[in-house]
Design a protein around this motif. Structure first.
Motif, short mmCIF file in Angstrom:
data_model
loop_
_atom_site.label_atom_id
_atom_site.label_comp_id
_atom_site.label_asym_id
_atom_site.label_seq_id
_atom_site.Cartn_x
_atom_site.Cartn_y
_atom_site.Cartn_z
N SER A 10 79.36 -59.63 -45.72
CA SER A 10 80.61 -59.17 -46.33
C SER A 10 80.52 -59.23 -47.85
O SER A 10 81.00 -58.32 -48.54
N ALA A 11 79.90 -60.28 -48.37
CA ALA A 11 79.74 -60.41 -49.82
C ALA A 11 78.90 -59.27 -50.37
O ALA A 11 79.19 -58.71 -51.44
N ALA A 12 77.84 -58.92 -49.64
CA ALA A 12 76.97 -57.81 -50.06
C ALA A 12 77.74 -56.49 -50.09
O ALA A 12 77.61 -55.69 -51.02
N GLU A 13 78.56 -56.26 -49.07
CA GLU A 13 79.34 -55.03 -49.01
C GLU A 13 80.34 -54.94 -50.16
O GLU A 13 80.50 -53.89 -50.78
N LEU A 14 80.99 -56.06 -50.46
CA LEU A 14 81.97 -56.09 -51.54
C LEU A 14 81.29 -55.90 -52.89
O LEU A 14 81.81 -55.20 -53.78
N ALA A 15 80.12 -56.54 -53.07
CA ALA A 15 79.37 -56.38 -54.32
C ALA A 15 78.94 -54.93 -54.50
O ALA A 15 78.97 -54.39 -55.60
N ALA A 16 78.54 -54.28 -53.40
CA ALA A 16 78.12 -52.88 -53.46
C ALA A 16 79.26 -51.96 -53.85
O ALA A 16 79.04 -50.89 -54.42
N LEU A 38 76.70 -66.60 -52.03
CA LEU A 38 76.66 -65.60 -50.95
C LEU A 38 76.07 -64.27 -51.44
O LEU A 38 75.25 -63.65 -50.76
N VAL A 39 76.48 -63.86 -52.64
CA VAL A 39 75.96 -62.61 -53.19
C VAL A 39 74.47 -62.73 -53.45
O VAL A 39 73.69 -61.81 -53.15
N GLU A 40 74.05 -63.85 -54.02
CA GLU A 40 72.62 -64.05 -54.29
C GLU A 40 71.80 -64.09 -53.00
O GLU A 40 70.70 -63.53 -52.93
N ARG A 41 72.33 -64.72 -51.96
CA ARG A 41 71.63 -64.77 -50.68
C ARG A 41 71.51 -63.38 -50.05
O ARG A 41 70.57 -63.09 -49.32
N SER A 42 72.47 -62.53 -50.35
CA SER A 42 72.46 -61.18 -49.77
C SER A 42 71.45 -60.27 -50.45
O SER A 42 71.13 -59.20 -49.94
N GLY A 43 70.97 -60.69 -51.65
CA GLY A 43 70.05 -59.84 -52.40
C GLY A 43 70.75 -58.80 -53.22
O GLY A 43 70.12 -57.90 -53.78
N ALA A 44 72.09 -58.92 -53.35
CA ALA A 44 72.85 -57.93 -54.11
C ALA A 44 72.71 -58.14 -55.61
O ALA A 44 73.09 -57.30 -56.39
#
Length: 218
Positions: A10-16, A38-44
């Protein structure tokens, strides 16, 4: 959302979508440090940043200590929201007489405050906190704003409404911002409080739920 992997996704989607880490924290009902992790773990994000090591925050590479509160089962249903708002309004009503202003903290606090204001028959104002601009660094360098599309403070007594207290920083900021405009907050209310606060800056704090992490100290 069922687990940490769901939160990371979810964090990755929001960052995108272009949301700041502060806005992601608001959307997921977690701390800013947790949102950053969370964003860092997602690779975003390309370059992970060292996270503050204050109590409850993570050290670099470790997961933060936090509790995710998912109240979407209430938020997506207007009837349930109305019932929750009635309960929150009841908590606030014992403070002050003739109070005619309710302030909602954006984003999620705005819709809740709208229903609470209707129950209490007050005007409605909204405040966008500094964390919505936050990416990295010191949040003290940022500032929040009151929306001009809603009621102004105008030296009035008021109530404050939000969905969740994570650290208390946003609620404290809102109290200070209202006082800077000449207003006086009489009480605050949230759906869930992760800190178990009874008052903040001399203002009573109420919650429908207190969500406290219990763990063994090392």
């Amino acid at each position: 959302m069922k687990n940490v992997d769901d939160l990371i996704e979810s964090a990755a989607e929001l960052a995108a979508r272009g949301l700041s880490k502060g806005e992601i924290a608001d959307e997921l009902n977690v701390s800013r440090e947790t949102a950053s992790w969370l964003v860092e773990r997602s690779g975003a994000t390309a370059q992970p940043t060292d996270m503050p090591t204050r109590e409850g925050a993570a050290t670099p590479g470790s997961s933060p200590q936090d509790i995710h509160v998912d109240w979407s089962a209430v938020g997506r249903d207007s009837k349930r929201m109305g019932a929750i708002a009635e309960a929150m309004a009841d908590m606030l009503a014992k403070h002050g007489e003739g109070v005619d202003l309710t302030i909602g903290i954006e984003k999620a606090g705005g819709p809740i405050a709208t229903l609470v204001a209707r129950e209490l028959e007050t005007d409605l104002g909204t405040y966008t906190p500094a964390k919505h601009q936050w990416e990295e660094g010191d949040i003290e360098e940022l500032g929040g704003t009151f929306s001009r599309n809603f009621a102004g403070i105008r030296d009035r007594e008021c109530y404050i409404v939000d969905d969740t207290i994570t650290s208390g920083t946003t609620m404290r900021e809102t109290i200070e911002a209202i006082r800077a405009e000449g207003g006086e907050p009489l009480a605050c209310v949230v759906l869930a409080d992760k800190q178990g606060l009874e008052e903040l800056e001399g203002v009573p704090v109420y919650s429908l739920l207190q969500v406290i992490s219990v763990g063994k100290e090392e």
